[in-house]
Design a protein around this motif. Sequence first.
Motif, PDB file in Angstrom:
ATOM      1  N   ALA A 300      25.965  43.974  38.919  1.00 36.83           N
ATOM      2  CA  ALA A 300      24.992  43.006  39.793  1.00 36.83           C
ATOM      3  C   ALA A 300      25.725  42.849  41.215  1.00 36.83           C
ATOM      4  O   ALA A 300      25.155  42.516  42.242  1.00 36.83           O
ATOM      5  CB  ALA A 300      25.354  41.581  38.806  1.00 36.83           C
ATOM      6  N   HIS A 301      26.967  43.304  41.324  1.00 35.96           N
ATOM      7  CA  HIS A 301      27.773  42.999  42.410  1.00 35.96           C
ATOM      8  C   HIS A 301      27.987  44.052  43.451  1.00 35.96           C
ATOM      9  O   HIS A 301      28.182  43.814  44.540  1.00 35.96           O
ATOM     10  CB  HIS A 301      29.198  42.770  41.957  1.00 35.96           C
ATOM     11  N   ARG A 302      27.776  45.159  43.201  1.00 32.89           N
ATOM     12  CA  ARG A 302      27.789  46.467  44.021  1.00 32.89           C
ATOM     13  C   ARG A 302      29.061  46.475  44.645  1.00 32.89           C
ATOM     14  O   ARG A 302      29.233  47.067  45.927  1.00 32.89           O
ATOM     15  CB  ARG A 302      26.680  46.192  45.090  1.00 32.89           C
ATOM     16  N   VAL A 304      33.711  46.246  43.726  1.00 35.68           N
ATOM     17  CA  VAL A 304      34.906  46.011  43.011  1.00 35.68           C
ATOM     18  C   VAL A 304      35.855  44.859  43.608  1.00 35.68           C
ATOM     19  O   VAL A 304      36.226  44.813  44.827  1.00 35.68           O
ATOM     20  CB  VAL A 304      35.790  47.070  42.712  1.00 35.68           C
ATOM     21  N   ASP A 305      35.878  43.476  42.941  1.00 39.57           N
ATOM     22  CA  ASP A 305      36.652  42.573  43.666  1.00 39.57           C
ATOM     23  C   ASP A 305      38.164  42.819  43.012  1.00 39.57           C
ATOM     24  O   ASP A 305      38.338  42.894  41.773  1.00 39.57           O
ATOM     25  CB  ASP A 305      36.215  41.393  43.262  1.00 39.57           C
ATOM     26  N   TYR A 306      39.295  42.868  44.018  1.00 37.78           N
ATOM     27  CA  TYR A 306      40.560  42.798  43.535  1.00 37.78           C
ATOM     28  C   TYR A 306      41.124  41.514  43.823  1.00 37.78           C
ATOM     29  O   TYR A 306      41.413  41.230  45.341  1.00 37.78           O
ATOM     30  CB  TYR A 306      41.414  43.826  44.229  1.00 37.78           C
ATOM     31  N   PRO A 381      41.688  34.553  47.865  1.00 36.49           N
ATOM     32  CA  PRO A 381      42.036  35.753  48.163  1.00 36.49           C
ATOM     33  C   PRO A 381      41.653  36.703  47.487  1.00 36.49           C
ATOM     34  O   PRO A 381      42.270  36.803  46.267  1.00 36.49           O
ATOM     35  CB  PRO A 381      43.554  35.388  48.415  1.00 36.49           C
ATOM     36  N   HIS A 382      41.030  37.697  47.689  1.00 38.79           N
ATOM     37  CA  HIS A 382      40.508  38.781  47.078  1.00 38.79           C
ATOM     38  C   HIS A 382      39.859  39.984  48.117  1.00 38.79           C
ATOM     39  O   HIS A 382      39.675  39.538  49.158  1.00 38.79           O
ATOM     40  CB  HIS A 382      39.726  38.821  46.011  1.00 38.79           C
ATOM     41  N   LEU A 383      40.188  41.409  47.753  1.00 44.43           N
ATOM     42  CA  LEU A 383      39.487  42.403  48.339  1.00 44.43           C
ATOM     43  C   LEU A 383      38.305  42.674  47.680  1.00 44.43           C
ATOM     44  O   LEU A 383      38.041  42.869  46.572  1.00 44.43           O
ATOM     45  CB  LEU A 383      40.483  43.362  48.361  1.00 44.43           C
ATOM     46  N   HIS A 384      37.252  42.556  48.444  1.00 45.31           N
ATOM     47  CA  HIS A 384      35.922  43.436  47.899  1.00 45.31           C
ATOM     48  C   HIS A 384      35.753  44.522  48.452  1.00 45.31           C
ATOM     49  O   HIS A 384      35.890  45.062  49.682  1.00 45.31           O
ATOM     50  CB  HIS A 384      34.851  42.333  48.512  1.00 45.31           C
ATOM     51  N   TYR A 385      35.791  45.579  47.600  1.00 43.51           N
ATOM     52  CA  TYR A 385      35.919  47.087  48.032  1.00 43.51           C
ATOM     53  C   TYR A 385      34.435  47.752  47.438  1.00 43.51           C
ATOM     54  O   TYR A 385      33.965  47.467  46.384  1.00 43.51           O
ATOM     55  CB  TYR A 385      36.758  47.712  47.104  1.00 43.51           C
TER      56      TYR A 385
HETATM   57 ZN    ZN Z   1      32.963  41.085  45.923  1.00 44.14          ZN
END
Ligand code: ZN
Length: 439
Positions: A300-302, A304-306, A381-385
């Motif tokens: 759904a998100h396309r 990866v969230d870290y 706080p997160h990285l969307h990759y």
């Molecule tokens: Zn994301």
Amino acid sequence: MHFQEKSRILAYLRSAFSAAHPGRMAVVAGISLSAAVVAVAVPGSAPAPFQVNLLEQLPMPAIEYLDSMDQPFVREGSVERGDTLASLLARLGVQDQDLNQFVATHPEARALLRALRPGVAITVTTTRLGRLLSVSLPQSGADGRLLISRQAGQFVVSDQPAQLESRVRMSSGEIRSSLFAATDGIGLPDSVATSLADIFGGNIDFHTDLRRGDRFSVVYEMLYHQGAAVRTGRILAAEFVNAGRRYSAVWFVGADGRGEYYSADGRPLRQGFLRSPLEFSRVSSGFSMRFHPILKQWRAHRGVDYAAPTGTRIRATADGVVEFIGKQNGYGNFILLRHQGSYTTAYAHMNGFAKGLQRGSRVSQGELIGYVGSTGWATGPHLHYEFRVNGEQKDPMRVALPQSAPLIGSQLSAFRERSAGVLAQLALAGAPQAVALRD
Ligand SMILES: [Zn+2]
């Protein structure tokens, strides 16, 4: 034979424990005791477990190529009373005057003149004909040495670390909660843990992929100065079993003189893309263990969230060029990297960018590009990759990436010859007897 292996590993564990954790001798005593019980239970004349060398001196794999034809002449001597630089060099068989001139005109080389006191040990290397290649002398107030060496026709002054003695250690562990919990448990230094994450970074995302029951074995160098461990050296070989899949790595210097890690069948490990855009550290690893990333939402998100603390270092997952750097709506602070072929990677919500990075900058795999933040549409706080092929988001796990060419021919034979010993050590480090002894 099994018995001997076990006692050797026991002995190893004992020395590693006592060296790294003097306070944990109680645990070690417990291990020794259970081994002693086993020893008694075995009939016949099994070798006494603790008479084996505490730290096995393994034959070092020959990882440097030394061409005896090109070996410089090495001469050592001491400064004598009344020596000038010229008289000292003449006594050491140096036939050229370039150094005199260099020292006269370069302040950073004056240490050589200050060192002209009786008794100071000087080492020079020269060509066959007495042309000076390098001169090294002790640094005052430090263990290391000052090195003046001729490089591409110019003298260059540099610091040379103290001569360290290298010993080979081996260790193995099993993941129960985190990699660092496992490495702490066996007294393995942090630098070895992060190197493992580095070496296997193309195959395993150490933030998301680790599973309880994963196992690792590692053969690495520990460097000693006058009998005291100073720091860890290179990992010579390692194995990681992740979710039932076994990955091996062996350090090997190829014909081009560059060292690299290869799989047991001679394929370079460093290729394609790193599995994780986050630098692996004690902090980032603990964080993702608690807030497991939302891999399952990928469809759904396309991306990866870290989840990671603000400021965690973000690195380029492959060599590339910065195509966009700046603010982009919901992505907040955003970087888009273009890689070889039709691949791009995207990094969003960053707190800030690496210094000096701009559109058109070249980055190499693993290079710092910015820091985790919560800019744009982010709740924390997160990285969307994102991993994109022809501009379209893809699940990086499902894309077949081009592979590097394996070693072939004489290189493969050389690799096999050099890796056999260290792979055997690896197998010994990871032998079930050793694993069973952990609790
Ligand atoms: Zn994301």
